[in-house]
Design an enzyme around this catalytic site. Sequence first.
Site, PDB file in Angstrom:
ATOM      1  N   GLY A 101       0.829  -1.207   0.000  1.00 57.49           N
ATOM      2  CA  GLY A 101       0.000   0.000   0.000  1.00 57.49           C
ATOM      3  C   GLY A 101       0.859   1.250   0.000  1.00 57.49           C
ATOM      4  O   GLY A 101       0.551   2.238  -0.677  1.00 57.49           O
ATOM      5  N   ARG A 129      -7.726  -2.994  -1.388  1.00 59.65           N
ATOM      6  CA  ARG A 129      -7.575  -1.843  -0.481  1.00 59.65           C
ATOM      7  C   ARG A 129      -8.031  -0.536  -1.132  1.00 59.65           C
ATOM      8  O   ARG A 129      -7.922  -0.364  -2.343  1.00 59.65           O
ATOM      9  CB  ARG A 129      -6.117  -1.760   0.009  1.00 59.65           C
ATOM     10  CG  ARG A 129      -5.744  -3.007   0.792  1.00 59.65           C
ATOM     11  CD  ARG A 129      -4.328  -2.979   1.289  1.00 59.65           C
ATOM     12  NE  ARG A 129      -4.127  -1.952   2.288  1.00 59.65           N
ATOM     13  CZ  ARG A 129      -2.940  -1.648   2.810  1.00 59.65           C
ATOM     14  NH1 ARG A 129      -1.860  -2.285   2.399  1.00 59.65           N
ATOM     15  NH2 ARG A 129      -2.825  -0.716   3.721  1.00 59.65           N
ATOM     16  N   SER A 174      -3.277   9.171   8.111  1.00 56.73           N
ATOM     17  CA  SER A 174      -2.539   8.304   7.188  1.00 56.73           C
ATOM     18  C   SER A 174      -1.310   9.008   6.638  1.00 56.73           C
ATOM     19  O   SER A 174      -1.411  10.001   5.914  1.00 56.73           O
ATOM     20  CB  SER A 174      -3.441   7.885   6.022  1.00 56.73           C
ATOM     21  OG  SER A 174      -2.636   7.281   5.013  1.00 56.73           O
ATOM     22  N   ASP A 327       0.922  -0.311  13.026  1.00 54.80           N
ATOM     23  CA  ASP A 327       1.287  -1.636  12.504  1.00 54.80           C
ATOM     24  C   ASP A 327       1.618  -2.629  13.615  1.00 54.80           C
ATOM     25  O   ASP A 327       1.864  -3.805  13.335  1.00 54.80           O
ATOM     26  CB  ASP A 327       2.488  -1.511  11.563  1.00 54.80           C
ATOM     27  CG  ASP A 327       2.116  -0.796  10.271  1.00 54.80           C
ATOM     28  OD1 ASP A 327       0.943  -0.886   9.856  1.00 54.80           O
ATOM     29  OD2 ASP A 327       2.998  -0.151   9.675  1.00 54.80           O
ATOM     30  N   LYS A 354      -5.874  -2.409   6.414  1.00 56.02           N
ATOM     31  CA  LYS A 354      -4.440  -2.653   6.162  1.00 56.02           C
ATOM     32  C   LYS A 354      -4.307  -3.841   5.201  1.00 56.02           C
ATOM     33  O   LYS A 354      -5.253  -4.159   4.492  1.00 56.02           O
ATOM     34  CB  LYS A 354      -3.737  -2.912   7.497  1.00 56.02           C
ATOM     35  CG  LYS A 354      -3.723  -1.697   8.402  1.00 56.02           C
ATOM     36  CD  LYS A 354      -2.867  -0.603   7.831  1.00 56.02           C
ATOM     37  CE  LYS A 354      -2.883   0.631   8.682  1.00 56.02           C
ATOM     38  NZ  LYS A 354      -2.137   1.726   8.078  1.00 56.02           N
ATOM     39  N   ARG A 358      -7.089  -6.275  10.131  1.00 48.27           N
ATOM     40  CA  ARG A 358      -6.214  -6.825  11.184  1.00 48.27           C
ATOM     41  C   ARG A 358      -6.962  -7.106  12.480  1.00 48.27           C
ATOM     42  O   ARG A 358      -6.544  -7.977  13.245  1.00 48.27           O
ATOM     43  CB  ARG A 358      -5.024  -5.894  11.422  1.00 48.27           C
ATOM     44  CG  ARG A 358      -4.028  -5.989  10.290  1.00 48.27           C
ATOM     45  CD  ARG A 358      -2.801  -5.149  10.480  1.00 48.27           C
ATOM     46  NE  ARG A 358      -1.793  -5.529   9.496  1.00 48.27           N
ATOM     47  CZ  ARG A 358      -0.779  -4.769   9.125  1.00 48.27           C
ATOM     48  NH1 ARG A 358      -0.615  -3.581   9.658  1.00 48.27           N
ATOM     49  NH2 ARG A 358       0.091  -5.205   8.232  1.00 48.27           N
ATOM     50  N   ARG A 403       2.255  -9.178   8.947  1.00 49.15           N
ATOM     51  CA  ARG A 403       2.270  -8.932  10.398  1.00 49.15           C
ATOM     52  C   ARG A 403       1.335  -9.883  11.148  1.00 49.15           C
ATOM     53  O   ARG A 403       1.562 -10.173  12.324  1.00 49.15           O
ATOM     54  CB  ARG A 403       1.937  -7.475  10.694  1.00 49.15           C
ATOM     55  CG  ARG A 403       2.942  -6.522  10.055  1.00 49.15           C
ATOM     56  CD  ARG A 403       2.955  -5.151  10.666  1.00 49.15           C
ATOM     57  NE  ARG A 403       3.545  -4.188   9.750  1.00 49.15           N
ATOM     58  CZ  ARG A 403       4.857  -4.041   9.522  1.00 49.15           C
ATOM     59  NH1 ARG A 403       5.727  -4.805  10.154  1.00 49.15           N
ATOM     60  NH2 ARG A 403       5.284  -3.138   8.665  1.00 49.15           N
TER      61      ARG A 403
HETATM   62  C1  S3P Z   1       3.130   3.737   6.185  1.00 41.40           C
HETATM   63  C2  S3P Z   1       2.012   4.282   6.758  1.00 41.40           C
HETATM   64  C3  S3P Z   1       1.004   3.487   7.479  1.00 41.40           C
HETATM   65  C4  S3P Z   1       1.504   2.091   7.812  1.00 41.40           C
HETATM   66  C5  S3P Z   1       2.244   1.452   6.669  1.00 41.40           C
HETATM   67  C6  S3P Z   1       3.433   2.297   6.279  1.00 41.40           C
HETATM   68  C7  S3P Z   1       4.065   4.628   5.484  1.00 41.40           C
HETATM   69  O1  S3P Z   1      -0.134   3.379   6.663  1.00 41.40           O
HETATM   70  O2  S3P Z   1       0.437   1.262   8.218  1.00 41.40           O
HETATM   71  O3  S3P Z   1       2.683   0.157   7.016  1.00 41.40           O
HETATM   72  O4  S3P Z   1       5.212   4.207   5.208  1.00 41.40           O
HETATM   73  O5  S3P Z   1       3.690   5.779   5.211  1.00 41.40           O
HETATM   74  P1  S3P Z   1      -1.260   4.534   6.609  1.00 41.40           P
HETATM   75  O6  S3P Z   1      -0.630   5.746   6.085  1.00 41.40           O
HETATM   76  O7  S3P Z   1      -2.323   4.032   5.678  1.00 41.40           O
HETATM   77  O8  S3P Z   1      -1.728   4.652   8.023  1.00 41.40           O
END
Ligand code: S3P
Length: 448
Positions: A101, A129, A174, A327, A354, A358, A403
């Site tokens: 993601g 997602r 986020s 996470d 996620k 989760r 995870r």
């Molecule tokens: C991340 C942001 C988080 C996290 C992901 C890594 C990043 O997601 O859960 O594992 O590197 O910016 P969200 O921005 O959707 O909360």
Amino acid sequence: MSGHGIPIPMTSHRAGPLSGTAHVPGDKSISHRALILGALSVGETVITGLLEGDDVLDTAKAMRAFGAEATRDADGTWRVNGVGVGGFAEPDQVIDCGNSGTGVRLIMGAMATSPIAATFTGDASLNKRPMARVTDPLALFGARAVGRAGGRLPMTVVGAADPVPVRYEVPVPSAQVKSAVLLAGLNAPGETVVIEREATRDHTERMLAGFGAQIVTEETEEGRVITLTGQPELRPQSIVVPRDPSSAAFPVCAAIITPGSDVLVPNIGLNPTRAGLFTTLREMGADLAYENEREEGGEPVADLRARFSPDLSGVEVPPERAASMIDEYPVLSVVAAFATGRTVMRGVKELRVKESDRIAAMAAGLRAGGIAVEDGPDWWIVEGRGHGNVPGGQTCASHLDHRIAMSFMVMGMAAQSPVSVDDASPIATSFPVFEPLMAALGADIRRG
Ligand code: S3P
């Protein structure tokens, strides 16, 4: 890429004590950003300590598809020769971001203000997602996106030929959305402003400043207001990636619940936007020390020492801490099972979107292993049974989520009966050396 291969069932047997030193891999968030910002600067960025997990390797491949060079020396040093802000070429193939993601959302942002089109896809997890959270603000710059129902991948993004700068308040906590908007703002003239009510990881802001962008963060009543001046010339950097606190979480939590354990996890990035799990573990009564605290490459770093902690108590995790440990809730819920009393986790709606849902994935596996869990849309509660009283003996579905798989492997190390997962292959996305690293500490994890 994960999710395209053969499933790897895995079982964790009661083990211990765990002892020794665990050198966990480089930070995943920082690794993605180093490759992307390297690709957006002119000249050679040199990266050491890059996480060579599937997620990050997919981002490296994507940067090549957009015209940058990304190569690896025999000693593991990475070199990125970038094309400059606004210099991305149009890829001639679909960009497959695998399970990531972060990869897909940041790259969509980085290309959305160039006059090119790109089609993105991923594995079965990523293609479920939501992407509208990113494509909605990118539309404000003038980009267009067409995907599957519900804003799902595969999706084509057509970048804005004449981008305009944007002022955007991120509606969900986020860092991926914030970062996508900032990366898009790089190639828009004038000032792009991002406002976040709750602080999320700030690696993009720190690294943009390091690459020479003009970026200012102000703490105000409406939240953190981040102002980026567009169309800078980014200067290539030498980046030393700190080790990932989200990966450190697994040997740390394993040591805390496994009798007799004493494990050192050196060089862990302790950026306050990432360290919420460690604060929570200490509140539960865990024997977790920060040794040799220092600063490296603009990020706070320490060596973590985790020891078996027989008298853990359940806690109420403050919702405002959620973003700094988002996470880590899966593995926290495993530690909570070994504590006395209930651990209450609220304000965690984001956990449902996620790599898997989760809350649902952990609740199902914990219940099957004899732990009572209650859950609602944005909360869950784990009833701890206390050290020595966690039955285990279950097989859990990992739902293509690294995870989830690693959390249940940690549970098996101290439960009464072994704990299995149906598919541990996604562990390679973020922690490719998980099995040998845990085995070297004394864990008993077997395939099958
Ligand atoms: C991340 C942001 C988080 C996290 C992901 C890594 C990043 O997601 O859960 O594992 O590197 O910016 P969200 O921005 O959707 O909360």
